[in-house]
Write an enzyme that holds these catalytic residues in place. Structure first.
Site, PDB file in Angstrom:
ATOM      1  N   LYS A 153       0.819  -1.221   0.000  1.00  0.00           N
ATOM      2  CA  LYS A 153       0.000   0.000   0.000  1.00  0.00           C
ATOM      3  C   LYS A 153       0.848   1.264   0.000  1.00  0.00           C
ATOM      4  O   LYS A 153       0.582   2.201  -0.767  1.00  0.00           O
ATOM      5  CB  LYS A 153      -0.929   0.010   1.221  1.00  0.00           C
ATOM      6  CG  LYS A 153      -2.055  -0.988   1.169  1.00  0.00           C
ATOM      7  CD  LYS A 153      -3.014  -0.811   2.323  1.00  0.00           C
ATOM      8  CE  LYS A 153      -2.400  -1.151   3.664  1.00  0.00           C
ATOM      9  NZ  LYS A 153      -2.057  -2.582   3.806  1.00  0.00           N
ATOM     10  N   THR A 154       1.828   1.327   0.875  1.00  0.00           N
ATOM     11  CA  THR A 154       2.620   2.551   0.998  1.00  0.00           C
ATOM     12  C   THR A 154       3.382   2.837  -0.293  1.00  0.00           C
ATOM     13  O   THR A 154       3.385   3.965  -0.795  1.00  0.00           O
ATOM     14  CB  THR A 154       3.589   2.450   2.184  1.00  0.00           C
ATOM     15  OG1 THR A 154       2.837   2.330   3.392  1.00  0.00           O
ATOM     16  CG2 THR A 154       4.480   3.679   2.268  1.00  0.00           C
TER      17      THR A 154
ATOM     18  N   GLU B 242      -3.623   5.911   1.479  1.00  0.00           N
ATOM     19  CA  GLU B 242      -3.715   4.497   1.820  1.00  0.00           C
ATOM     20  C   GLU B 242      -5.070   4.215   2.450  1.00  0.00           C
ATOM     21  O   GLU B 242      -5.586   5.025   3.225  1.00  0.00           O
ATOM     22  CB  GLU B 242      -2.613   4.112   2.801  1.00  0.00           C
ATOM     23  CG  GLU B 242      -1.227   4.134   2.208  1.00  0.00           C
ATOM     24  CD  GLU B 242      -0.182   3.575   3.165  1.00  0.00           C
ATOM     25  OE1 GLU B 242      -0.491   2.580   3.848  1.00  0.00           O
ATOM     26  OE2 GLU B 242       0.914   4.141   3.219  1.00  0.00           O
TER      27      GLU B 242
END
Length: 475
Positions: free
Chosen positions: A124-125, A168
């Site tokens: 995600k990051t 996110e």
């Protein structure tokens, strides 16, 4: 649970106080609120560079937790890590203040923007960071909140002038279902956070709900078809009438991709930590030059390009912009070298992430060099559930040091220590070292020029990177 209907626009929150303002997610939200002229205060357990930066932007931050810090505020923001007996939270509830979860505060910043919500068990990051950089190259100037820090700018958040907000979407506690994405990204779906969900099926159902949220908002789902879990969500979203863009290496089963637009990746050459590849969308072939190693990073970059396409931007410009992406801190982050040994740091804390990371490390280590990993398990529940999978993943490395468990929000579980992970590594080069002070002397006896050392985990193992570089005589 809070729903999207309960989200209050940021301008209506009044004075906002963050309990644990120095955290990666909390600090980013606070930064954007400050940029919008909202009065922000907060508290944290310790001082840090993040806290110093927020103070410079106008936030009033206290160190330690005391009930009187919330006396003059209107809204209090908490994360899942804040316990019910926190004195600030107890006082806020006693005063009848508005108390909202971090995800709801993030949602309040999105109410007037086209939202790109990046979900998935892993990546995600990095995908959020790459999407941000790709959209910046398209002159979109998006606002963003990332759970990490962009290496090039040192920022984890920004209030842009455009109408796009990139963030996110954290699935760990189900709060990602608050959002109504214009573009919802699903990088992969696997069992994790079982302390919250209980079963893998419940995790899948949460991602299905995320797909429904995207469909209901009239948005586009971008999903990795190489991952069975994400591919299943893509097919489900298409059945819900959602526009879907799938991506991956393929080849794709015709039934799997029926009715979907597909971006296919063709691997190119790679050298060291750089890789070149081509994304094919319809009749268009788009070259990408990326300064990060690993097949998983090529997939993350493709998701970023697909997101730009879904928002109406030119995918070629987005892809070209990725050449300017120089990584995110704690994602295969180069920390330095000494005595011919390179040291990297990474946030990986799930077996699949560790597998991808160590596979990439094997690709970039010098010929004949060895990969050494210093791993700190994160959460007792995760360590207990995935001990065998951690051991297998760590076995990709030549030399394995396992530290004790970083507890985060959990209380200790009898018998669950880093030792149970070290015992599962399928070769003899694994050891459990419970004390950080044991790590550097142990490594110095084992590393050779051409080797790579990685400090890995979601806890405080990152502090060892600088110590290892210094001990090796580097800078």
């Amino acid at each position: 649970m809070t729903t999207s209907r309960d989200i209050v626009p940021a301008a209506d929150l009044g004075r906002v106080h963050f309990i644990g303002i120095g955290g990666a997610g909390m600090s980013g939200i606070a930064r954007v609120m400050l940029a919008r002229g909202i009065a922000v205060s907060g508290s944290d357990a310790r001082d840090s560079d993040v806290v110093t930066g927020l103070r410079a932007l106008g936030a009033m931050v206290t160190i330690g937790h005391a009930g009187d810090t919330v006396e003059d505020v209107d809204t209090v923001v908490v994360s899942s890590a804040i316990r019910d007996d926190n004195p600030e939270l107890v006082r806020a509830r006693g005063l009848g203040l508005r108390v909202v979860h971090r995800s709801s505060a993030l949602g309040s910043l999105m109410t007037d923007r086209r939202t790109v919500a990046v979900a998935g068990t892993h990546g995600k990051t990095t995908t959020t960071s790459m999407t941000t950089v790709a959209l910046q190259a398209c002159a979109a100037d998006p606002s963003f909140v990332i759970g990490g820090v962009l290496t090039a700018t040192g920022a984890n958040a920004h209030e842009g002038t455009g109408d796009v907000f990139v963030a996110e979407a954290d699935e760990s506690d189900g709060s990602f279902l608050l959002y109504e994405p214009t573009v919802g990204i699903v990088t992969n779906v696997e069992a994790d956070h079982l302390d919250h969900y209980g079963t893998a099926d419940a995790v899948t159902e949460a991602f299905r709900a995320f797909a429904r949220r995207t469909a209901e908002a009239g948005g586009t789902l971008v999903a990795c078809l190489d991952d069975p879990g994400a591919a299943g969500i893509a097919a489900y979203a298409a059945d819900q009438g959602c526009d879907v863009i799938g991506y991956g290496l393929g080849p794709f089963d015709e039934q799997t991709v029926a009715g979907l637009r597909v971006a296919a990746i063709a691997p190119g050459g790679s050298q060291g930590q750089d890789q070149d590849f081509t994304i094919t969308v319809g009749e268009r072939s788009i070259p990408v030059a990326l300064h990060q190693p690993g097949h998983y990073n090529a997939l993350n970059a493709t998701a970023a390009v697909c997101s730009a396409l879904a928002l109406g931007y030119a995918p070629k410009e987005a892809a070209q912009g990725l050449a300017g992406y120089h990584g995110t801190r704690r994602r295969f982050e180069y920390r330095g070298q000494g005595s011919g040994v390179r040291v990297f740091d990474d946030y990986a804390h799930h077996p699949t992430e560790i597998t991808a990371l160590l596979t990439a490390a094997k690709d970039v280590v010098d010929p004949g060099g060895r990969v050494h990993v210093v791993f700190q398990p994160h959460l007792f529940s995760r360590t207990q559930s995935f001990r065998r999978d951690f051991g297998i993943a760590l076995g990709i490395a030549d030399d394995v040091i396992v530290l004790d468990v970083f507890p985060a929000r959990e209380d200790p579980v009898p018998g669950v220590t880093g030792a149970i992970v070290a015992d599962e590594v399928p070769h003899a080069g694994a050891v459990f070292l419970p004390a950080f002070t044991q790590v550097v002397p142990y490594l110095l006896e084992r590393v050779q020029p051409g080797d790579i050392v990685l400090t890995v985990g979601a806890g405080d193992v990152t502090v060892l990177g600088a110590e290892i570089v210094e001990a090796l005589g580097g800078a």
